[in-house]
Design a protein around this motif. Structure first.
Motif, short mmCIF file in Angstrom:
data_model
loop_
_atom_site.label_atom_id
_atom_site.label_comp_id
_atom_site.label_asym_id
_atom_site.label_seq_id
_atom_site.Cartn_x
_atom_site.Cartn_y
_atom_site.Cartn_z
N THR A 307 0.85 -1.19 0.00
CA THR A 307 0.00 0.00 0.00
C THR A 307 0.88 1.24 0.00
O THR A 307 1.72 1.42 0.89
CB THR A 307 -0.92 0.02 1.24
N VAL A 308 0.69 2.08 -1.03
CA VAL A 308 1.47 3.31 -1.19
C VAL A 308 0.50 4.49 -1.17
O VAL A 308 -0.54 4.45 -1.83
CB VAL A 308 2.27 3.31 -2.50
N VAL A 309 0.83 5.53 -0.40
CA VAL A 309 -0.08 6.67 -0.24
C VAL A 309 0.68 7.98 -0.41
O VAL A 309 1.92 8.02 -0.35
CB VAL A 309 -0.78 6.65 1.14
N CYS A 310 -0.10 9.05 -0.60
CA CYS A 310 0.49 10.39 -0.62
C CYS A 310 -0.62 11.41 -0.37
O CYS A 310 -1.81 11.08 -0.40
CB CYS A 310 1.17 10.69 -1.96
N GLU A 311 -0.22 12.66 -0.11
CA GLU A 311 -1.18 13.77 -0.04
C GLU A 311 -1.25 14.43 -1.41
O GLU A 311 -0.22 14.70 -2.03
CB GLU A 311 -0.73 14.78 1.01
N LEU A 312 -2.48 14.68 -1.86
CA LEU A 312 -2.70 15.26 -3.20
C LEU A 312 -2.31 16.73 -3.22
O LEU A 312 -2.63 17.49 -2.29
CB LEU A 312 -4.16 15.09 -3.58
N GLN A 313 -1.64 17.12 -4.29
CA GLN A 313 -1.30 18.54 -4.49
C GLN A 313 -2.56 19.39 -4.49
O GLN A 313 -3.59 18.99 -5.03
CB GLN A 313 -0.61 18.74 -5.84
N ASP A 314 -2.47 20.57 -3.93
CA ASP A 314 -3.60 21.51 -3.97
C ASP A 314 -3.89 21.89 -5.43
O ASP A 314 -2.97 22.15 -6.21
CB ASP A 314 -3.27 22.78 -3.18
N GLY A 315 -5.16 21.89 -5.77
CA GLY A 315 -5.57 22.35 -7.10
C GLY A 315 -5.48 21.32 -8.20
O GLY A 315 -5.87 21.60 -9.34
N LEU A 316 -4.99 20.12 -7.92
CA LEU A 316 -4.89 19.09 -8.95
C LEU A 316 -6.21 18.34 -9.04
O LEU A 316 -6.74 17.87 -8.03
CB LEU A 316 -3.76 18.11 -8.63
N SER A 317 -6.75 18.19 -10.23
CA SER A 317 -8.05 17.55 -10.39
C SER A 317 -7.93 16.04 -10.23
O SER A 317 -6.85 15.46 -10.39
CB SER A 317 -8.64 17.85 -11.77
N ASN A 318 -9.05 15.42 -9.93
CA ASN A 318 -9.07 13.96 -9.80
C ASN A 318 -8.68 13.28 -11.10
O ASN A 318 -7.95 12.28 -11.10
CB ASN A 318 -10.48 13.49 -9.39
N VAL A 319 -9.18 13.77 -12.21
CA VAL A 319 -8.88 13.16 -13.50
C VAL A 319 -7.38 13.26 -13.79
O VAL A 319 -6.76 12.31 -14.28
CB VAL A 319 -9.70 13.80 -14.63
N GLN A 320 -6.78 14.39 -13.46
CA GLN A 320 -5.33 14.55 -13.69
C GLN A 320 -4.54 13.61 -12.79
O GLN A 320 -3.53 13.03 -13.21
CB GLN A 320 -4.90 16.00 -13.43
N ALA A 321 -4.99 13.42 -11.54
CA ALA A 321 -4.30 12.49 -10.64
C ALA A 321 -4.34 11.07 -11.19
O ALA A 321 -3.35 10.33 -11.09
CB ALA A 321 -4.95 12.55 -9.25
N ILE A 322 -5.48 10.68 -11.75
CA ILE A 322 -5.58 9.34 -12.36
C ILE A 322 -4.68 9.24 -13.58
O ILE A 322 -3.94 8.26 -13.74
CB ILE A 322 -7.06 9.05 -12.73
N LYS A 323 -4.71 10.25 -14.43
CA LYS A 323 -3.89 10.25 -15.65
C LYS A 323 -2.40 10.17 -15.30
O LYS A 323 -1.62 9.48 -15.99
CB LYS A 323 -4.17 11.51 -16.47
N ASN A 324 -1.99 10.82 -14.20
CA ASN A 324 -0.58 10.83 -13.80
C ASN A 324 -0.05 9.45 -13.43
O ASN A 324 1.16 9.24 -13.43
CB ASN A 324 -0.38 11.77 -12.61
N THR A 325 -0.94 8.53 -13.07
CA THR A 325 -0.50 7.20 -12.64
C THR A 325 -0.94 6.09 -13.60
O THR A 325 -0.69 4.92 -13.34
CB THR A 325 -1.06 6.86 -11.25
N PHE A 326 -1.58 6.46 -14.72
CA PHE A 326 -2.18 5.47 -15.61
C PHE A 326 -1.25 5.15 -16.78
O PHE A 326 -0.63 6.05 -17.33
CB PHE A 326 -3.52 6.00 -16.14
N PRO A 327 -1.20 3.84 -17.19
CA PRO A 327 -1.78 2.67 -16.55
C PRO A 327 -1.03 2.31 -15.26
O PRO A 327 0.09 2.76 -15.05
CB PRO A 327 -1.61 1.55 -17.59
N MET A 328 -1.63 1.47 -14.45
CA MET A 328 -1.05 1.11 -13.16
C MET A 328 0.24 0.31 -13.33
O MET A 328 0.37 -0.53 -14.23
CB MET A 328 -2.05 0.34 -12.30
N GLY A 329 1.20 0.58 -12.46
CA GLY A 329 2.52 -0.03 -12.57
C GLY A 329 2.53 -1.53 -12.46
O GLY A 329 3.38 -2.20 -13.05
N SER A 330 1.56 -2.10 -11.71
CA SER A 330 1.54 -3.56 -11.55
C SER A 330 1.26 -4.26 -12.88
O SER A 330 1.58 -5.45 -13.03
CB SER A 330 0.48 -3.96 -10.52
#
Length: 420
Positions: A307-330
């Motif tokens: 389990t890996v976690v972080c605090e989301l940057q202020d002002g970053l949209s949910n869609v952008q957060a998903i795009k930043n990690t897509f596709p999943m590393g596994s």
């Protein structure tokens, strides 16, 4: 809030009812405890609005669709959106012809948490009445369907060894090499299949997803990415061991998985990749590993989950957060782009929704998406049936073992299909 005497019966009837709509999303945790889950079951039925998009500007379209629809939304992201995130392409066989992205705003939403049932609808009383009036589903007799592999055993082993050659040369460190099992002219009852699959292999991210005669019938154990408040959570799986009937032998299998150098190696490499992906969305210094090498047991297999976690940057949209990690590393490997390029070369079919994600956005600006694995994909119009399975290839991987792991991951689906 509504309470019923027989919750499993209500869930089955609610799924039956929801499956009559053109758009359906059923997400079931199957009783697994999870500190990050908001509910036990979510059932979305009917589309007030929907978005169908393909590689090009799909994430931009999703961003706008989310702005226009800030309440509940469910949908999926296909693996080949990688071609929009990076300079990549997909030319392999695609028998399913699914879009790369589909989301809908539900007309009716049912949320089940413990014994409480919440119905969000313009007509909640009518919805409850229609659900309770459902007759028990009659299991339909179905001819056994034999899935054909894109690779023979020898071809898979030979290809896996060639991929290991790239690792020896330093081109990549770890990758996920996938193969498709498929059937043409396949006639199945998706609802009956999913109900049986969910009984044979109950998992915490199981899903029945339907839109316009296309189906994703899943028994996924893996979370791709969730947001809770300002916290992002990713839980990559790498490391698999077969469950055994004998209690002592089963416990030994868990311990062997926990201490296996190859499994530990592939897990930690993917954790490093996920940590790196999350830094693109995180406040500086907030990325951390909450759990490393956790062993979690399911009906068919033991899995190693971190389990890996972080605090989301202020002002970053949910869609952008998903795009930043897509596709999943596994489902990709490391380095990510090199692995995706190589797997396009060595794999023989387009992954499509497999290796993608199904999930939801909620009105409180949270979201939760699974990883589409252990899932049967079905186009009822051309009667094409598809199931993918993959294995992690590392320097220490034994190609024959990875082939057997693919078959182990396919076991539940094969069993329900009556496949040989």
């Amino acid at each position: 809030m509504v309470q019923v005497q027989d919750l499993p019966d209500f869930k089955q009837k609610a799924l039956q009812w929801a499956s009559t709509f053109n758009a359906t999303c059923y997400l079931d945790s199957n009783g697994f405890s999870d500190p990050y889950s908001k509910f036990d079951t979510l059932i979305a039925a009917g589309a007030k609005a929907q978005l169908v998009a393909n590689v090009g500007n799909a994430f931009d379209q999703l961003e706008q669709f989310r702005i226009d629809n800030p309440g509940w939304m469910t949908g999926f992201l296909g693996y080949d959106l990688k071609n929009e995130v990076e300079q990549l392409s997909s030319e392999n066989i695609d028998g399913l012809q699914f879009p790369d992205l589909y989301f809908f705003v539900p007309q009716h939403l049912i949320i089940i948490k413990e014994d409480d049932i919440e119905i969000i609808s313009d007509e909640p009383a009518e919805v409850l009445k229609e659900i309770t009036a459902q007759k028990p589903v009659q299991a339909k007799q179905q001819s056994a369907i034999t899935l054909q592999p894109r690779f023979s055993r020898d071809e898979y082993i030979d290809t896996a060894n060639r991929i290991k050659g790239h690792i020896s040369r330093g081109d990549i460190y770890v990758t996920n090499f996938c193969q498709e099992f498929f059937a043409e002219d396949a006639d199945i009852d998706p609802l009956s299949f999913f109900m049986e699959l969910n009984e044979v292999s109950p998992n915490p991210f199981s899903s029945f997803f339907k839109w316009d005669g296309n189906y994703i019938l899943g028994a996924s154990p893996e979370r791709f990415l969730a947001k809770r408040g300002n916290k992002l959570i990713s839980q990559p799986i790498k490391g698999t061991a077969k469950r055994l009937d004998d209690v002592n032998a089963d416990e030994q299998a868990k311990q062997t998985l926990r201490n296996h150098p190859k499994e530990l190696q592939e897990n930690v490499m993917v954790v490093d990749l996920v940590r790196n992906d999350l830094t693109r969305s995180a406040k500086p210094g907030t990325v951390k590993t909450e759990e490393l090498f956790g062993i979690h047991s399911f009906k068919q297999v033991h899995q190693m989950i971190s389990t890996v976690v972080c605090e989301l940057q202020d002002g970053l949209s949910n869609v952008q957060a998903i795009k930043n990690t897509f596709p999943m590393g596994s489902m990709t490997g490391a380095p990510k782009v090199s692995c995706m390029q190589l797997m396009e070369h060595y794999e023989r079919s387009k992954r499509g929704v497999y290796s993608g994600a199904i999930g939801y956005f909620s009105p409180d600006n949270d979201f939760d998406f699974n990883v589409v694995i252990r899932s049967l994909l079905y186009n009822s119009f051309n009667q094409y049936l598809s199931f993918h399975a993959g294995g992690a290839i590392t320097y220490h991987a034994i190609a024959e073992n990875e082939y057997e792991e693919c078959l182990l991951k396919a076991k539940a689906v094969m069993e329900v299909l009556g496949s040989k």
